[in-house]
Scaffold this active site. Structure first.
Site, PDB file in Angstrom:
ATOM      1  N   CYS A 158       0.836  -1.201   0.000  1.00  0.00           N
ATOM      2  CA  CYS A 158       0.000   0.000   0.000  1.00  0.00           C
ATOM      3  C   CYS A 158       0.869   1.249   0.000  1.00  0.00           C
ATOM      4  O   CYS A 158       1.735   1.415   0.861  1.00  0.00           O
ATOM      5  CB  CYS A 158      -0.914  -0.011   1.228  1.00  0.00           C
ATOM      6  N   TYR A 209      -7.220   4.328  -9.891  1.00  0.00           N
ATOM      7  CA  TYR A 209      -7.042   3.408  -8.762  1.00  0.00           C
ATOM      8  C   TYR A 209      -7.978   2.211  -8.886  1.00  0.00           C
ATOM      9  O   TYR A 209      -7.575   1.065  -8.658  1.00  0.00           O
ATOM     10  CB  TYR A 209      -7.298   4.151  -7.452  1.00  0.00           C
ATOM     11  N   GLU A 262       1.455  -0.315  -7.039  1.00  0.00           N
ATOM     12  CA  GLU A 262       1.396   0.949  -6.315  1.00  0.00           C
ATOM     13  C   GLU A 262       2.824   1.320  -5.927  1.00  0.00           C
ATOM     14  O   GLU A 262       3.527   0.523  -5.311  1.00  0.00           O
ATOM     15  CB  GLU A 262       0.542   0.825  -5.050  1.00  0.00           C
ATOM     16  N   ASP A 272      -2.927  -7.196   2.271  1.00  0.00           N
ATOM     17  CA  ASP A 272      -3.220  -6.638   0.953  1.00  0.00           C
ATOM     18  C   ASP A 272      -2.728  -7.606  -0.112  1.00  0.00           C
ATOM     19  O   ASP A 272      -1.521  -7.812  -0.264  1.00  0.00           O
ATOM     20  CB  ASP A 272      -2.543  -5.281   0.777  1.00  0.00           C
ATOM     21  N   TYR A 321       0.249  -4.846  -5.151  1.00  0.00           N
ATOM     22  CA  TYR A 321       0.956  -4.733  -3.877  1.00  0.00           C
ATOM     23  C   TYR A 321       2.322  -5.411  -3.900  1.00  0.00           C
ATOM     24  O   TYR A 321       2.937  -5.592  -2.853  1.00  0.00           O
ATOM     25  CB  TYR A 321       0.103  -5.331  -2.759  1.00  0.00           C
ATOM     26  N   CYS A 344      -2.352   1.868   7.416  1.00  0.00           N
ATOM     27  CA  CYS A 344      -0.945   1.720   7.015  1.00  0.00           C
ATOM     28  C   CYS A 344      -0.565   0.265   7.185  1.00  0.00           C
ATOM     29  O   CYS A 344      -0.549  -0.253   8.302  1.00  0.00           O
ATOM     30  CB  CYS A 344      -0.033   2.606   7.865  1.00  0.00           C
ATOM     31  N   CYS A 399      19.100  -5.079   7.260  1.00  0.00           N
ATOM     32  CA  CYS A 399      19.776  -5.132   5.972  1.00  0.00           C
ATOM     33  C   CYS A 399      21.181  -4.563   6.124  1.00  0.00           C
ATOM     34  O   CYS A 399      21.354  -3.454   6.648  1.00  0.00           O
ATOM     35  CB  CYS A 399      19.011  -4.335   4.936  1.00  0.00           C
TER      36      CYS A 399
END
Length: 220
Positions: free
Chosen positions: A55, A86, A98, A133, A138, A201, A210
């Protein structure tokens, strides 16, 4: 955001993509947080890159807060349908992801640091979904605008894959490619969480650090 059915998790073939339209859809004129005009122009000395992290609402908020990022905007990239809406993207028949388009100053924020933020802030092993999602829109993606960015993205993927493997995680599914056309999303999506701070969110990382951008050699 829409939660798509599992049958929308594959990539549409170009010949089956929605036709779209010749003219861009309407979007916002200015960035809600910085007040800067939303533009595709890149100031001299700056660079642009596109990140897909699920998202785009939460991803954009994360990235506009990074020091050295000059401008962010959300939209659609990596697919076939010109100037998609959208609603069209949610059908999984445009091929687009997205994305957040990030314009940054390389003298103020190293690209490796942006990559580290990208990898650590979502789960790049989930294929055509991110958390709850589900659907090709996504998917995890990095669309680069320079050869140096592309090489760094590949090297960072390999470095992070080693860290994920050591933690017992799966294979990275992130799409890494040269950026094609970026299409602005609608005005209400731009800086959505600045205007709706309690809005949805879906960001969530793997919990695995990382090594890129942390002073640890990436091997590339």
């Amino acid at each position: 955001m829409f939660t798509l059915r599992p049958d929308k998790s594959g990539m549409v073939r170009p010949e089956n993509a929605l036709p779209g339209r010749p003219e861009p859809i309407a979007t916002a004129s200015h960035h809600v947080v910085s007040g800067l005009p939303l533009t595709l122009d890149v100031p001299e000395g700056m660079e642009a890159v596109l990140f897909g992290m699920g998202c785009f609402w939460g991803a954009e908020r994360l990235l506009w807060q990074v020091p050295g990022v000059w401008l962010t905007m959300v939209g659609y990239a990596g697919g076939y349908t010109p100037n998609p809406t959208y609603e069209e993207t949610c059908t999984a028949r445009t091929g687009h992801a997205e994305v957040v388009r990030v314009v940054h100053d390389p003298q103020a924020v190293d690209f490796a640091q942006l990559l580290r933020t990208f990898w650590e802030s979502h789960d790049p092993t989930q294929g055509m979904r991110q958390g709850n999602d589900t659907g090709s829109q996504y998917r995890s993606a990095i669309y680069t605008t320079t050869q140096a960015q592309f090489d760094a993205a590949i090297a960072s993927r390999d470095a992070y894959q080693s860290a994920l493997r050591a933690a017992g995680r799966g294979a990275i599914t992130t799409e890494i490619a040269s950026a094609g056309v970026f299409y602005f999303a609608e005005a209400y999506h731009q800086q959505y969480l600045a205007r709706n701070p309690r809005g949805y969110c879906g960001l969530g990382g793997t919990g695995v650090s990382c090594p890129v951008g942390s002073g640890i050699a990436s091997g590339g």
